[in-house]
Design a protein around this motif. Structure first.
Motif, PDB file in Angstrom:
ATOM      1  N   ILE A 439      -2.588  62.796   3.370  1.00 27.47           N
ATOM      2  CA  ILE A 439      -3.844  62.516   2.673  1.00 27.47           C
ATOM      3  C   ILE A 439      -5.013  62.599   3.651  1.00 27.47           C
ATOM      4  N   GLN A 440      -4.828  62.042   4.842  1.00 26.10           N
ATOM      5  CA  GLN A 440      -5.865  62.108   5.869  1.00 26.10           C
ATOM      6  C   GLN A 440      -6.181  63.561   6.227  1.00 26.10           C
ATOM      7  N   ARG A 455      -7.775  67.127  -6.401  1.00 25.52           N
ATOM      8  CA  ARG A 455      -7.246  68.305  -7.093  1.00 25.52           C
ATOM      9  C   ARG A 455      -6.077  68.912  -6.321  1.00 25.52           C
ATOM     10  N   ILE A 456      -6.203  69.001  -5.000  1.00 21.00           N
ATOM     11  CA  ILE A 456      -5.125  69.551  -4.174  1.00 21.00           C
ATOM     12  C   ILE A 456      -3.894  68.654  -4.218  1.00 21.00           C
ATOM     13  N   THR A 463      -7.058  57.280  -8.258  1.00 24.52           N
ATOM     14  CA  THR A 463      -5.824  57.046  -7.484  1.00 24.52           C
ATOM     15  C   THR A 463      -6.039  57.358  -6.007  1.00 24.52           C
ATOM     16  N   LEU A 464      -6.774  58.439  -5.753  1.00 25.50           N
ATOM     17  CA  LEU A 464      -7.034  58.803  -4.360  1.00 25.50           C
ATOM     18  C   LEU A 464      -7.832  57.711  -3.656  1.00 25.50           C
ATOM     19  N   ARG A 465      -8.858  57.186  -4.306  1.00 25.05           N
ATOM     20  CA  ARG A 465      -9.654  56.123  -3.687  1.00 25.05           C
ATOM     21  C   ARG A 465      -8.808  54.886  -3.418  1.00 25.05           C
ATOM     22  N   LYS A 466      -7.877  54.587  -4.322  1.00 22.62           N
ATOM     23  CA  LYS A 466      -6.983  53.436  -4.126  1.00 22.62           C
ATOM     24  C   LYS A 466      -6.110  53.648  -2.901  1.00 22.62           C
ATOM     25  N   LYS A 467      -5.584  54.873  -2.743  1.00 27.52           N
ATOM     26  CA  LYS A 467      -4.731  55.164  -1.587  1.00 27.52           C
ATOM     27  C   LYS A 467      -5.541  55.116  -0.293  1.00 27.52           C
ATOM     28  N   ILE A 468      -6.786  55.607  -0.345  1.00 33.26           N
ATOM     29  CA  ILE A 468      -7.651  55.527   0.837  1.00 33.26           C
ATOM     30  C   ILE A 468      -7.828  54.073   1.257  1.00 33.26           C
TER      31      ILE A 468
END
Length: 478
Positions: A439-440, A455-456, A463-468
């Motif tokens: 992700i990084q 998108r990738i 969800t991406l913001r939560k994982k960040i």
């Protein structure tokens, strides 16, 4: 008449003024101030054969004296002279002859000097070696531009020098044109839009504009795609205590923090329409209020914008305000993707090898020919940022004093394409650690563009913001 051709070009000019005054009216007088004898002789022969009067001076002192006597139409000025600095000579020419176009010629790849020359009023910048025909093209361009220009319209030279801007690497003519545009736009406070694909170095160009126009003042960057729209307004304008739940104190926004410096709006195309209207007001009226406040605050800095999107098309689609578009694109700089300047890849690769190697306390001397060929043939969809990440990984994997082909890995390489020697060296991680690292990697490749990264990864932006947040990922400072 044969004796005429043995006269110096200066005397020949005076002779023609006396005998053929109508001829002087159409003759273009070119002065070269350069101690490169071979280059000057080539220009003299070729341009002289085309009807131009070419005078050569090998020193600053001689050149300044000749300008007073010859009154040339164009000056070609080298940056390095035996008795002085070309930029100082440019200052003197601009002061005494503000309407005399000067073209800087130099063999050095010097970003700071290029920008400084354009800021000081140079008309153009040619990097050696150049085609002599380029001189004629520049002269014709000068004739078109200056033939109708009334006196006094040129911008006064700016004396403030650039203070160690981030280096923009490249020998490609498109890179040189970017540096020239940075110099031109830094003469005033006009809004500038930097357009280019993700990873091409838009923030680097924004910082160069800032370094040239407002050195020592704040540079404040905000990524319009990395912050949800409900929080972006507070980030930009600040908020008053009690403006919303959790606002337990007054907070200044990015516009206020910038003071007289620069605010860089990265990915302006991702800003929603409601906030676009408020940014338009800031650009038009130079004022705004904090969220929850009614006291007007004044924006005294300059705004620089960047996007990878086609804003003109977004205007047609109704997703970007037309009035804001015309405010944003007062000045525009186009950054080419790395695949369009492949000759710069070895230069950039060695630049990153040295810089990243020092940061990682690794001494790696060079790339093997095969590794460099591999880098040069790659299409680089992630542009310069992808190249930087690939080289960072290669340095981490290398156990030898040079980068070999097996150390080079591109985004999307399958496990079957990965050399077994590298797999054996790869440390074992938990699935969570592997996910965090990937992700990084994608975030950095896409310049922390949330929508593109999501998108990738095939997940939602939420969800991406939560994982960040879960993995405590932070955007590295530039």
């Amino acid at each position: 008449m044969e004796a005429i051709f043995h006269l110096s070009l200066r005397r020949k000019d005076l002779f023609l003024q006396y005998v053929f005054p109508w001829e002087v009216q159409r003759m273009n007088k070119l002065l070269i101030i350069d101690d490169d004898v071979a280059l000057c002789r080539s220009i003299q022969l070729i341009m002289g054969g085309k009807g131009y009067c070419v005078e050569v001076c090998s020193s600053a002192e001689e050149g300044l004296a000749t300008i007073k006597e010859l009154c040339p139409d164009l000056v070609l000025l080298d940056l390095v002279l035996p008795d002085g600095d070309g930029l100082e000579v440019l200052d003197q020419i601009s002061s005494s002859n503000p309407n005399l176009p000067v073209v800087i010629i130099s063999g050095r790849q010097d970003m700071a000097a290029t920008i400084e020359a354009m800021r000081k009023g140079a008309h153009d910048y040619l990097r050696k070696p150049f085609d002599v025909n380029d001189v004629e093209l520049v002269l014709e361009k000068v004739k078109r531009e200056f033939s109708r220009s009334p006196e006094g319209e040129q911008t006064a030279p700016i004396e403030t020098r650039i203070t160690q801007p981030d280096e923009i690497i490249g020998n490609d003519p498109k890179v040189l044109e970017i540096l020239k545009q940075v110099g031109r736009f830094s003469r005033s406070q006009v809004n500038v839009l930097i357009h280019g694909e993700s990873g091409t170095g838009k923030e680097l160009v924004a910082r160069a504009i800032h370094g040239a126009s407002a050195p020592g003042k704040p540079f404040v960057a905000i990524n319009c795609s990395a912050i949800v729209s409900t929080l972006l307004e507070s980030e930009l304008f600040g908020h008053e205590k009690g403006a919303f739940t959790g606002a337990d104190r007054q907070k200044p926004g990015k516009l206020e923090q910038a003071q007289n410096g620069t605010v860089f709006f990265d990915e302006i195309g991702d800003m929603d329409l409601d906030l676009q209207a408020k940014i338009l007001r800031v650009l038009q009226e130079k004022q705004y209020e904090r969220v929850g406040g009614n006291q007007p605050l004044y924006f005294k800095g300059r705004a620089v914008f960047a996007t990878h999107r086609n804003l003109a098309e977004m205007v047609k689609e109704g997703t970007f305000r037309e009035d804001l578009y015309y405010r944003v694109v007062v000045g525009e700089i186009l950054i080419p993707p790395l695949r369009e300047r492949q000759a710069d890849i070895p230069l950039l690769a060695h630049h990153f090898l040295n810089r990243i190697g020092q940061n990682m306390n690794r001494t790696i001397e060079c790339f093997s020919d095969q590794a460099l060929q591999l880098l040069s043939q790659h299409p680089w969809p992630g542009n310069v940022r992808e190249l930087q990440n690939v080289i960072t990984r290669a340095i981490a994997l290398s156990e030898s004093p040079q980068i070999l082909p097996e150390h080079i890995h591109f985004l999307g390489d399958s496990a079957s394409e990965t050399p077994s020697s590298v797999i054996q060296k790869r440390p074992l991680h938990s699935l969570a650690e592997e996910e965090k690292g990937y992700i990084q990697y994608v975030l950095e490749t896409k310049d922390w563009n949330i929508s593109q990264t999501a998108r990738i990864l095939d997940i939602s932006p939420t969800t991406l913001r939560k994982k960040i947040n879960d993995y405590n990922l932070t955007r590295p400072s530039k």
